[in-house]
Write an enzyme that holds these catalytic residues in place. Structure first.
Site, PDB file in Angstrom:
ATOM      1  CG  ASP A 104      -0.100  -0.073   2.483  1.00  0.00           C
ATOM      2  OD1 ASP A 104       0.823  -0.705   2.874  1.00  0.00           O
ATOM      3  OD2 ASP A 104      -0.434   0.712   3.510  1.00  0.00           O
ATOM      4  CD  GLU A 105      -0.936   4.558   2.941  1.00  0.00           C
ATOM      5  OE1 GLU A 105      -1.852   5.514   3.189  1.00  0.00           O
ATOM      6  OE2 GLU A 105      -0.240   4.183   3.495  1.00  0.00           O
TER       7      GLU A 105
END
Length: 553
Positions: free
Chosen positions: A353-354
């Protein structure tokens, strides 16, 4: 001191209960709907306790047939277990360890058969119970819990606990009586994956604090414990081939505290303890982003060969492994190999993620190599839903953490992956991220996904949440709690409770039982039980909590 309607000092945490070498820190169940404030105090009048209706538990059972005389736990009660099952004996010992302090009864655990007492039975006769289902039958002389597998017995024991008065969770003797309503419960889970996640990277939590949360999670029939072991702010597990990850990368946390890490022996103890509560541990090593602690520990993992400083803030998306370097893949292989060797469960979570500082091409390359390493060590890939932007391997599980503001294209990417065989665990941030603030006055937590009151957290259906995703693709539900603002078990308590039981019900109970108006009544009945456990929970105005007596300082 923080205020959460009541002062924490007014709610002393229950002392640990020892079961052999196991630390038993019991938590919430369902209190008597008929309890009065007087009945909640020490020295309560026995007549004040009426048997709780069989259906008044969380998660809601699949089927309830009330009727007949109640069963009473007395000083003559024995816990009878199958002589042929060591697991049944352990569960009997666990139950005795829960009940003895509050009842004051001896409650011997015996393998001698009999028609009386609390009976824990393993039987393969009812195939519909599956691996985790159970039946509970309460009559005048006995309570019998029957299951095909030990996990089902354990879940049945949690229901029995909730059917007893809230004070059964106390660590000192209470007067009782300890009655269980007559009738039967037949119960099986809706979803195979029912989990909770604890972030130990932003702030480090001790082994005992982790065990405490494991006990709380297990009370609501969850079966998966996801532990977020690495992030920008700290690396939390020893890796022999890269020792500075823990000794240097684990030396701080958000705000600049001392941090910490788990030795391999400590991590194995967490895994063992979770297994004793029938929870499968899912370790997460986040990549290619959320890696500053690793990059700070080893300069060669950086594209420019320069190690950044340790990070103690809360920003995201600024760090990345170097996809162009061979050493990156040595690192990934070594770390995942060592973590896999310590973890008997099926999954290795590789984050994903991210990764805002990683190009799409580099992201795909890193995630493909990481997935290959997971497979090499005999595990199943799990990652955050951004993994669907790469090429999820066959059998991979994507954990969806989007929310109402998530773009249509990103949602569709996940839906398309699900249609192509990728399984989904749902963790919508504006529903079951337990670190989201309840309202603007909530002292702890964040609000980037919005304010999440108790009803919003509960009132959604996993089967229909992602429009277009096949219902068969949904493995289940997980409730993460991130620790940017949480520093100890008290902080976890006030953010997880009372939302955690609702997330558990979404994973366990049939869709037909889902109803906010009836759930909030069952949830309200948990209030005295939370208090008996020293849990300073959030008193949501959406829930009709019963009056409780003021506790002495």
């Amino acid at each position: 001191m923080r205020l959460h309607t009541v002062r924490r000092s007014a709610l002393p945490r229950a002392l640990p209960r020892l079961l052999g070498s196991l630390l038993l820190v019991t938590a919430a169940g369902v209190s008597s709907a008929c309890a009065t404030p007087a009945a909640s105090a020490a020295g309560s009048t026995p007549a004040a306790w009426a048997p709780r209706p069989l259906g008044q538990v969380v998660p809601a059972p699949a089927s309830v047939r009330p009727g007949g005389s109640p069963y009473s736990v007395t000083d003559a009660t024995r816990i009878r277990v199958d002589a042929s099952s060591g697991e049944a004996r352990k569960i009997g010992d666990y139950l005795a360890g829960v009940l003895r302090p509050s009842t004051g009864y001896a409650l011997p655990v015996t393998t001698k058969d009999g028609a009386d007492g609390i009976r824990l039975r393993l039987s393969t006769r009812d195939s519909k119970l599956g691996a985790e289902g159970y039946t509970l039958t309460s009559v005048h002389g006995s309570v019998t819990i029957t299951a095909r597998k030990p996990a089902g017995l354990f879940h049945g024991v949690q229901t029995l606990r909730q059917l007893l008065p809230a004070e059964v969770e106390s660590d000192s003797v209470r007067k009782g009586p300890w009655r269980v309503s007559g009738g039967s419960v037949t119960d099986t889970p809706r979803y195979a994956y029912r989990g909770a996640m604890l972030d130990v990277s932003r702030h480090f939590f001790s082994v005992d604090e982790v065990k405490r949360y494991i006990d709380q999670v297990a009370l609501y029939k969850m079966n998966t414990f996801h532990i977020h072991l690495s992030d920008d702010q700290g690396w939390r597990i020893a890796v022999d081939s890269w020792p500075k990850l823990a000794t240097y990368g684990g030396s701080t946390e958000v705000g600049g505290g001392p941090g910490g890490y788990y030795t391999k022996a400590q991590y194995k103890e967490i895994v063992r303890y979770a297994a004793s509560r029938y929870l499968e541990v899912v370790p997460e090593i986040d990549m290619p982003g959320h890696t500053n602690a690793a990059l700070a520990s080893y300069a060669e993992l950086n594209c420019d060969g320069v190690a950044p400083p340790l990070y103690t803030g809360t920003k995201v998306g600024f760090s990345s492994l170097c996809a162009a370097k061979d050493v990156t893949y040595d690192f990934i292989d070594d770390v995942l190999g060592e973590v896999a060797a310590l973890t008997p469960g099926r999954y290795l979570h590789i984050g994903g993620d991210e990764a805002h500082s990683t190009s799409h091409e580099d992201y795909v390359k890193v995630m493909e190599r990481a997935q290959a390493a997971v497979g090499k060590y005999g595990k199943t890939v799990m990652g955050w839903h951004q993994l669907t932007g790469a090429s999820p391997v066959k059998g991979a599980v994507a954990q969806y953490w989007g929310y109402d503001a998530t773009g249509a294209a990103e949602r569709q990417q996940v839906v398309d992956a699900a249609k192509n065989g990728t399984k989904l665990v749902l963790s919508p941030a504006d529903r079951v991220y337990l670190d989201m603030k309840y309202n603007e006055q909530t002292e702890l937590g964040l609000k980037w996904a919005g304010l999440v009151e108790v009803q919003r957290s509960y009132d959604w259906d996993p089967a229909t949440y992602l429009t277009g995703a096949p219902e068969s693709a949904v493995l289940g539900v997980e409730a993460p709690i991130w620790s940017e603002t949480l520093t100890d078990s008290d902080d976890i308590d006030v953010m997880a409770f009372p939302r955690l039981p609702g997330a558990a019900e979404l994973g366990w109970s049939p869709a037909a039982t889902h109803d906010w108006d009836t759930y909030k009544v069952r949830l309200a009945a948990l209030g005295p039980r939370f208090s008996a456990q020293g849990i300073d929970y959030y008193r949501s105005p959406q829930v009709p909590w019963p009056a409780e007596p003021a506790l002495s300082e």
